[in-house]
Design a protein around this motif. Sequence first.
Motif, PDB file in Angstrom:
ATOM      1  N   ILE A 111       0.853  -1.185   0.000  1.00 54.99           N
ATOM      2  CA  ILE A 111       0.000   0.000   0.000  1.00 54.99           C
ATOM      3  C   ILE A 111       0.891   1.237   0.000  1.00 54.99           C
ATOM      4  O   ILE A 111       1.914   1.283   0.701  1.00 54.99           O
TER       5      ILE A 111
ATOM      6  N   GLN B   1      -5.528  -1.105   6.774  1.00 54.72           N
ATOM      7  CA  GLN B   1      -5.621  -1.935   5.572  1.00 54.72           C
ATOM      8  C   GLN B   1      -5.541  -3.419   5.929  1.00 54.72           C
ATOM      9  O   GLN B   1      -6.230  -4.252   5.321  1.00 54.72           O
TER      10      GLN B   1
ATOM     11  N   ASP C 180      -7.170   3.003  -4.819  1.00 46.88           N
ATOM     12  CA  ASP C 180      -5.855   3.622  -4.994  1.00 46.88           C
ATOM     13  C   ASP C 180      -5.601   3.812  -6.486  1.00 46.88           C
ATOM     14  O   ASP C 180      -6.405   3.432  -7.332  1.00 46.88           O
TER      15      ASP C 180
ATOM     16  N   SER D  90      -1.867  -3.680  -5.613  1.00 51.04           N
ATOM     17  CA  SER D  90      -0.513  -3.459  -5.107  1.00 51.04           C
ATOM     18  C   SER D  90       0.389  -2.799  -6.140  1.00 51.04           C
ATOM     19  O   SER D  90       1.561  -2.558  -5.881  1.00 51.04           O
TER      20      SER D  90
END
Length: 567
Positions: A143, A343, A360, A456
């Motif tokens: 993250i 998270q 994200d 990721s």
Amino acid sequence: MIVGIDLGTTNSAVACFRNGAPELIPNALGELLTPSAVSLADDGQLLVGRPARDRQSTHPAQTATVFKRLMGTGRTTQLGRHTYLPEDLSALVLASLKRDAEAYLGAAVTHAVITVPAYFNDRQRKATRRAGEIAGFTVDRLINEPTAAALAYGIHDRQDREPFLVFDLGGGTFDVSVVEVFDGVVEVRASAGDNRLGGEDFNDVVMRLARETIDPADALAGGARADRFEAVWRAAAERCRRTLSEAEEALFRIVWDGKEHVATLTAHAFEAAAEPLLHRLRDPVLRSLRDGGLRSDSLSDIVLVGGATRMPIVRRAVTRLFGRFPNASLHPDHAVALGAAVQAGLKARDAALEEVRLTDVCPFTLGVAAADHDTFGNLHHDVFVPIIERNSVVPLSRSHGFQTIVDRQTKIQFQIYQGEARRASDNVLLDTVEVAVPRRPAGEVRADVRFSCDASGLLEVDVTIPITQQTFQRVVSEGDGDADTLDARRSALAALKIHPREAAPNAAAMARAERCYESFLGDQRERIGQMVMAFQAVLDRQEPHAIADLRRELEAMLDAMEGERFL
């Protein structure tokens, strides 16, 4: 059990999510921050954390720090007879955090969410993932650091928030993210950053300023002596910089060859000398706002994260940049780890986070090298063709079609790049995919290239040839992350003598005492020497209660000499 880890350049931290909230986990010394440092002791044991960092000025050739900046480069560090990649050193720090978490939680910790700078490229992210796997974790997710900080800030009162900006300046990297919170969704709208800008660079400024006043004649003669001087000089620079965060002037002080050298540095001189670094903070901020389609006056808040944001010169620069004071309500050193724990709680489907979701972005543009004709019919090679634009919301999948350019062509080679430059070769080459095609006239054979990017930031490439219905699939890799290699490196690290967690306080006290012995003179130095000899004698007798009592006495004496200890 799963934990969240802030793997930092200067310090690292581990946290968990339980009882409805993120919680930082102390290390064996009872501290919430573990220095990202590894040192080889005289007896061959590997020290990690504060015991290692305190040996940096006394044993620089046996100590490694700031190795996060080398992640993904393949550059090695020599400690004694062993050579380490940056991910090996990072794995030692992660393994230490893993042991601390297991001791604190009383359960095996097998899974982790690990933070990375938002502007880490694919190689750096893969190196971080490998470090976690070498340390014994299943890495559930990487993250971005400002995203983690945004999670910590965005859910603490569960209120909706208009777009706000996370300004994350740590020890070695600088990241910016524009974030919005609505209906339980934490949405990252844009990220930008600089992987070579952080507190260490401001330490360099202090070192240069001090050299204008202090210059021991033989300090820069080269060899091991020069390395040791550089480590002593850098440690003094960090102490001085931290003092300048609270005062208008500070003493830069070192002891070298039995002589004390002192210079007085002012906050005004420091700010003037650091102006080029402060100017570099501007471009990532502007890029993130531009990519997010926002103006600075539309931001609801500017949130400061990272230890280097404690510096008044940085806070003044942020205030000038935005025309208002930033928000410093989050603990700058703890926010990223706490967000990583949130998270981790999301991954574990904690009931307290049922209504929270995170989106994200991909911080870099991903594409391939191709050839194309200009308006005059001339063929140009090395043209970068974006497939996934930077700051696209992940996970996502995008495709682009290409055609053969030569008659009877038998194969097409796709070089996969990451970056923003117009010329493909000026970007970061991630991998090469080569596919066979039937012999046909130029332009008759088409290849559809699909990029799929996960949460990721890792990439999968599919190439389909419609005319033959063949599909070639590749998970982008630089070639050194296979299971056999990881197992071999994990075994090699396990075979080393790692300093036991229970003995860490003793190693830390001894390393600190040795550093202080070099820093002080006269009666103070003599007192330290006598206390160290007594402590060594107690250690040799292996009497736990006597060791603990004398260690506390030693630390109290050093606290009184040094004043408040900095981390």
